[in-house]
Scaffold this active site. Sequence first.
Site, mmCIF file in Angstrom:
data_model
loop_
_atom_site.group_PDB
_atom_site.id
_atom_site.type_symbol
_atom_site.label_atom_id
_atom_site.label_comp_id
_atom_site.label_asym_id
_atom_site.label_seq_id
_atom_site.Cartn_x
_atom_site.Cartn_y
_atom_site.Cartn_z
ATOM 1 N N ASN A 85 0.862 -1.174 0.000
ATOM 2 C CA ASN A 85 0.000 0.000 0.000
ATOM 3 C C ASN A 85 0.899 1.224 0.000
ATOM 4 O OD1 ASN A 85 -2.312 -1.635 0.214
ATOM 5 N ND2 ASN A 85 -2.138 -1.711 2.440
ATOM 6 N N HIS A 98 6.553 -1.368 3.368
ATOM 7 C CA HIS A 98 6.315 -2.735 3.843
ATOM 8 C C HIS A 98 5.456 -3.475 2.841
ATOM 9 C CE1 HIS A 98 3.266 -0.028 5.508
ATOM 10 N NE2 HIS A 98 2.412 -1.026 5.365
ATOM 11 N N HIS A 100 2.802 -6.730 2.547
ATOM 12 C CA HIS A 100 1.949 -7.698 3.235
ATOM 13 C C HIS A 100 2.046 -9.028 2.485
ATOM 14 C CE1 HIS A 100 -0.435 -4.523 5.447
ATOM 15 N NE2 HIS A 100 -0.004 -3.794 4.430
HETATM 16 P P1 AMP Z 1 -0.555 -0.427 5.823
HETATM 17 O O1 AMP Z 1 -1.990 -0.118 6.152
HETATM 18 O O2 AMP Z 1 -0.345 -1.033 4.483
HETATM 19 O O3 AMP Z 1 0.329 0.766 6.090
HETATM 20 O O4 AMP Z 1 -0.129 -1.572 6.820
HETATM 21 C C1 AMP Z 1 0.309 -1.353 8.116
HETATM 22 C C2 AMP Z 1 0.142 -2.666 8.819
HETATM 23 O O5 AMP Z 1 0.924 -2.661 9.997
HETATM 24 C C3 AMP Z 1 -1.310 -2.959 9.244
HETATM 25 O O6 AMP Z 1 -1.738 -4.184 8.643
HETATM 26 C C4 AMP Z 1 -1.220 -3.071 10.761
HETATM 27 O O7 AMP Z 1 -2.070 -4.053 11.293
HETATM 28 C C5 AMP Z 1 0.238 -3.411 10.977
HETATM 29 N N1 AMP Z 1 0.780 -3.014 12.258
HETATM 30 C C6 AMP Z 1 0.655 -1.809 12.868
HETATM 31 N N2 AMP Z 1 1.309 -1.809 14.036
HETATM 32 C C7 AMP Z 1 1.867 -3.047 14.173
HETATM 33 C C8 AMP Z 1 2.660 -3.666 15.185
HETATM 34 N N3 AMP Z 1 3.036 -3.026 16.295
HETATM 35 N N4 AMP Z 1 3.031 -4.958 15.002
HETATM 36 C C9 AMP Z 1 2.653 -5.628 13.877
HETATM 37 N N5 AMP Z 1 1.917 -5.089 12.894
HETATM 38 C C10 AMP Z 1 1.521 -3.818 13.040
#
Ligand code: AMP
Length: 112
Positions: A85, A98, A100
Amino acid sequence: MDCLFCSIVKGEIPSTKIYENEWVYAFADIDPQAPFHAIIIPKEHIASASDITAENSFLVAKVFEAVAAIAKAENLEEGYRVVNNCGKLGGQTVGHIHFHLLARRNLAWPPG
Ligand code: AMP
Ligand code: ZN
């Protein structure tokens, strides 16, 4: 600089490690959208896909090497999806690039 995923790489914020090497770190998403949901990041801070350059693009290749290694280790031979994203309209909520890795359910297309 205050970055959630840099803090996770440094171990300042706990995470459930799935894979790690010199360049990348993978950990379980805290809010999984599939039975298997890993977040794969380069250890170096890069804000988003829009910040990929000729100098750092090898790290994207390293991420996909990690994808293949994780898929093998986790027996994801039935298939999976890799999602990046980017930016506000792309749904990016954490400002450290990042990817997914989603698996173990039927993933709809188009994603919506
Ligand atoms: P995005 O919305 O593509 O920016 O994805 C960010 C992702 O990070 C989301 O799926 C969140 O659930 C995940 N996320 C946020 N904080 C943490 C954390 N502390 N540990 C693991 N995943 C996280
Ligand atoms: Zn960062």
